[in-house]
Write an enzyme that holds these catalytic residues in place. Sequence first.
Site, PDB file in Angstrom:
ATOM      1  N   ASP A 185       0.843  -1.193   0.000  1.00 53.78           N
ATOM      2  CA  ASP A 185       0.000   0.000   0.000  1.00 53.78           C
ATOM      3  C   ASP A 185       0.879   1.244   0.000  1.00 53.78           C
ATOM      4  OD1 ASP A 185       0.724  -0.735   2.689  1.00 53.78           O
ATOM      5  OD2 ASP A 185      -0.709   0.738   3.446  1.00 53.78           O
TER       6      ASP A 185
ATOM      7  N   GLU B  58      -0.149  -0.773   5.889  1.00 55.02           N
ATOM      8  CA  GLU B  58       0.946  -0.216   6.687  1.00 55.02           C
ATOM      9  C   GLU B  58       0.843   1.298   6.779  1.00 55.02           C
ATOM     10  OE1 GLU B  58       4.882   1.273   7.921  1.00 55.02           O
ATOM     11  OE2 GLU B  58       3.797   1.755   6.088  1.00 55.02           O
TER      12      GLU B  58
END
EC number: 3.5.1.18
Length: 384
Positions: free
Chosen positions: A75, A140
């Site tokens: 991500d 994250e």
Amino acid sequence: MPTYNEITLAKELIRFPSITPIDAGVMKFLAKKLTTIGFKCKILEFKDKNSKPVKNLYARLGNTQPNFMFAGHLDVVPPGNIQDWTIKPFSPTIKKNHLIGRGANDMKSAIASWVVAVNNYVLTNKKINGSISLLITGDEEGVAINGTKKVVDYLKKKKEKIDFCLVGEPTNPNKLGEMIKIGRRGSINAELTIIGTQGHVAYPHRAKNPSTSLIKILNEIKEIKFDKGTKDFQPTNLEVTKININNTADNVIPGLARATFNIRFNNKHTSSSLKNRLNKIFKKITKKDKSNFKVEYRVSGEAFLTKPNKTTYMIQDVIKKITKIKPQLSTTGGTSDARFIRKIAPCLEFGLVGKTMHKVDEAVSISDLKKLTKIYSEILKNYF
């Protein structure tokens, strides 16, 4: 078995606009690549009633110990104003020997380097004396509740043993090879609300101004010398980040006053010990002022330290051999997903140079990307 290239693979990963918590198909794409190398892949989707579902990946090559795991995230943060970029953020481009694109630095390129390193290792070694695994999350950069934390819980439930973990975050401040992270400070965010009594400014005896207590509290907690630091950690530090009275009238004593602050703390403290210390101060001052308080804490992670062992020193030697720089063993910087992984395995972090992470025209040096693949390849060779 196909042969992969780190630049090509990094470009392919960057093309997916995987802004947290959106997957955009990137996890499935990576799983397919890993399957061609021989990995058994499991895509794990987790959700929470207050958050959107997130896809994660656990992949393992081999079924014996030791199990060496690489961890990272696919991500990325939003690109911001696209007009500020010299390229389209998700159209990776090479300019002046740098690969530009959102996620190039943090941290799709490091994942590409690791996959290529494993691919090369498998091509030249018929047998692995153990297992190689990957834990890749899509949560994250966000609230991190449906990502690595839950994958770790899944691995514990499945009794999956991890012997060592390398997290591929961009750890180097300026040059590749400068820094290995062997721990991280803990982090607490707090929102403190002082509850007074609203009233007319001309009649303060009929009101109770909450800002009086808030100012006293903030002054006192800012003056705390928590510690002097340790051999491995900086001193614990508290920073006030917001003060909000939210009063639009000049002739009204407010009823509420709020402040938020953050504490970055070393392993001399726990989040509980710090909260207890702060609560005593809040109680003391509000009791004296005859006001009330409420406080909400959010603990991002506890401080932790992975004591250097033979694997740590092996990785340090490999980095020095390839970059000609002996990396410092450090605990500086913010939190990372290593705070979750350290509960199941010793871990350290090493990746690219972090200068441009989250910035416009995020980029990675092509030379650094190739060197990182060499470093990861040597780590595998020396570990097994």
